[in-house]
Design an enzyme around this catalytic site. Structure first.
Site, mmCIF file in Angstrom:
data_model
loop_
_atom_site.group_PDB
_atom_site.id
_atom_site.type_symbol
_atom_site.label_atom_id
_atom_site.label_comp_id
_atom_site.label_asym_id
_atom_site.label_seq_id
_atom_site.Cartn_x
_atom_site.Cartn_y
_atom_site.Cartn_z
ATOM 1 C CE1 TYR A 102 -10.858 9.320 -9.221
ATOM 2 C CE2 TYR A 102 -12.368 10.676 -10.492
ATOM 3 C CZ TYR A 102 -11.234 9.895 -10.421
ATOM 4 O OH TYR A 102 -10.473 9.709 -11.541
ATOM 5 C CG ASN A 129 -16.754 4.132 -15.016
ATOM 6 O OD1 ASN A 129 -15.999 3.620 -14.223
ATOM 7 N ND2 ASN A 129 -17.023 5.421 -14.992
ATOM 8 N NE ARG A 155 -18.841 11.941 -19.466
ATOM 9 C CZ ARG A 155 -19.919 12.707 -19.341
ATOM 10 N NH1 ARG A 155 -20.277 13.529 -20.316
ATOM 11 N NH2 ARG A 155 -20.641 12.675 -18.244
ATOM 12 C CB SER A 186 -9.596 12.682 -13.794
ATOM 13 O OG SER A 186 -10.889 12.644 -14.329
ATOM 14 C CG ASN A 203 -14.917 9.219 -20.272
ATOM 15 O OD1 ASN A 203 -14.655 10.420 -20.283
ATOM 16 N ND2 ASN A 203 -15.894 8.728 -19.550
ATOM 17 C CG ASP A 236 -1.835 1.107 1.378
ATOM 18 O OD1 ASP A 236 -1.491 2.237 0.974
ATOM 19 O OD2 ASP A 236 -2.951 0.873 1.888
ATOM 20 C CE LYS A 277 -7.172 10.552 -9.675
ATOM 21 N NZ LYS A 277 -5.906 9.850 -9.525
ATOM 22 C CG ASP A 319 -23.693 12.124 -15.985
ATOM 23 O OD1 ASP A 319 -22.462 11.948 -15.912
ATOM 24 O OD2 ASP A 319 -24.482 11.263 -16.400
#
Ligand code: UD1
Length: 345
Positions: A156, A206, A238, A131, A186, A64, A160, A305
């Site tokens: 999340y 996804n 996308r 991302s 993506n 880890d 990033k 979204d």
């Protein structure tokens, strides 16, 4: 070149979806990848697939990245390490909302510990997985690297953005690193050998893995999250990139950094295809590529979204001489071969 002379690249999250495909590209380009994974979201079987593709044994360590002693051991026993590609992170958007401390702890704790250990061992070069989620819903498309970063829509996404900020601050402190932030669009697809691919542990969220499982009869029709968006067919847009193209960008990135004389250095690059594809077009691409019909129903929009996003790839083409070479049909065909190899898993 003998094996011992190949530059060693530490690949954290090396057993994961993007990590494993990058390992293949590293081997093909004369690097010696050292895999690190805690196997929290991947399986040991990935290693067998990787070794079959690469035709050689690979070094893989179950560590880890928050475990400083474990990482230090690894840098000592495997050294000297030439560079690091840091994929290891938790990545499920809805889970991140339910378990914020886990996400901040894992994604940021591992990055900080890794950077500290890299510093101790004088390892300068890092490619970091970021991302396109950092852009939120951009006002202008396609998005360039200068497009402003939006407020994060999920924990999340926040990890990033904060990860990027940590790296920026490190560079601003004159730490002698060369760092590349790759903002992925993506990623879909699989290695054409069908020996590695995306292994969704638990129910996928996804689109691509859902399409595969629906086509395999493992679930019902695809639920399209709204067809009343301001797009030509009303479904969200996308930029779907074949995971092998994405993998290649990392390896080109490492080579580019190694060729730079100055440090500190920070480079931010979008990695996409530059093409926008709607949800309906993605389903059609799968049908064209595989000859299998996909059933769908139109449901409500998914909260949070983004309506449409796709990359401006001018900078990555100019800096790395890289551009995506595979189509969405290639990605769907390769992903379907992998799904068939999984046989109902
Ligand atoms: C999501 C995350 C992003 C993360 C990425 C990882 C959000 C808002 N963003 O991106 O931060 O980096 O996953 O790959 O969650 N769709 C359907 N039906 C489904 C599933 C998806 O219609 O059952 C549609 C979505 O509305 C979207 C597209 O398919 O338009 C792609 O969705 P998904 O694969 O979840 O990726 P993103 O939302 O782009």
């Amino acid at each position: 070149m003998s094996e011992t002379m190949q530059p060693k690249i530490l690949v954290t999250g090396g057993a994961g979806f993007i990590g494993s495909h990058t390992v293949v590209d590293l081997v093909e380009n004369g690097y010696e990848p050292i895999l690190v994974d805690d196997f929290s979201n991947s399986e040991h079987s990935v290693l067998a697939g990787l070794e079959a593709i690469c035709g050689r044994r690979l070094h893989c360590h179950k560590v880890d990245c928050r475990d400083r002693a474990g990482l230090t051991n690894l840098f000592e026993s495997e050294g000297p390490i030439t560079g690091v590609i840091h994929f290891a992170a938790s990545k499920a958007v809805s889970e991140s909302q339910d378990k914020p401390l886990m996400y901040y702890g894992n994604n940021l704790g591992s990055l900080i510990t890794l950077l500290e250990v890299m510093g101790e061992f004088g390892v300068r070069d890092l490619v970091f997985s970021s991302s396109c989620t950092v852009y939120g819903q951009p006002k202008k498309l396609p998005v360039t690297e200068e497009t402003p970063v939006a407020e994060a829509a999920s924990v999340y996404g926040a990890t990033k953005q904060i990860g990027e900020n940590i790296l920026r601050d490190l560079i601003a402190s004159a730490a002698p690193h060369r760092i590349m932030l790759l903002r992925y669009f993506n990623p879909i697809g699989a290695h054409p050998s069908a020996l590695i691919g995306e292994l969704p542990l638990g129910a996928p969220q996804n689109l691509a893995p859902l399409i595969l499982q629906s086509a395999a009869g493992m679930r019902g029709p695809i639920q399209i999250f709204g067809d009343d968006w301001d797009t030509p067919d009303g479904t969200c847009i996308r930029d779907y990139i074949h995971v092998l193209d994405l993998a290649a960008a990392h390896v080109k990135g490492l080579a580019w950094m190694a060729g730079q004389s100055e440090a500190p250095l920070l480079e931010v690059l979008n990695v996409g295809t530059g093409r926008g594809t709607s949800v309906k077009e993605a389903l059609e691409a799968f049908e064209r590529a595989t000859g299998r019909p996909i059933e769908y129903e139109v449901g409500p929009r998914r909260p949070g979204d983004i309506e449409k996003i796709y990359a401006d790839c001018e900078r990555v083409e100019r800096v790395l001489g890289w551009s995506a070479t595979r189509s969405i049909e290639d990605a769907m065909r390769d992903a379907w071969a992998w799904q068939e190899a999984l046989g109902g898993r």
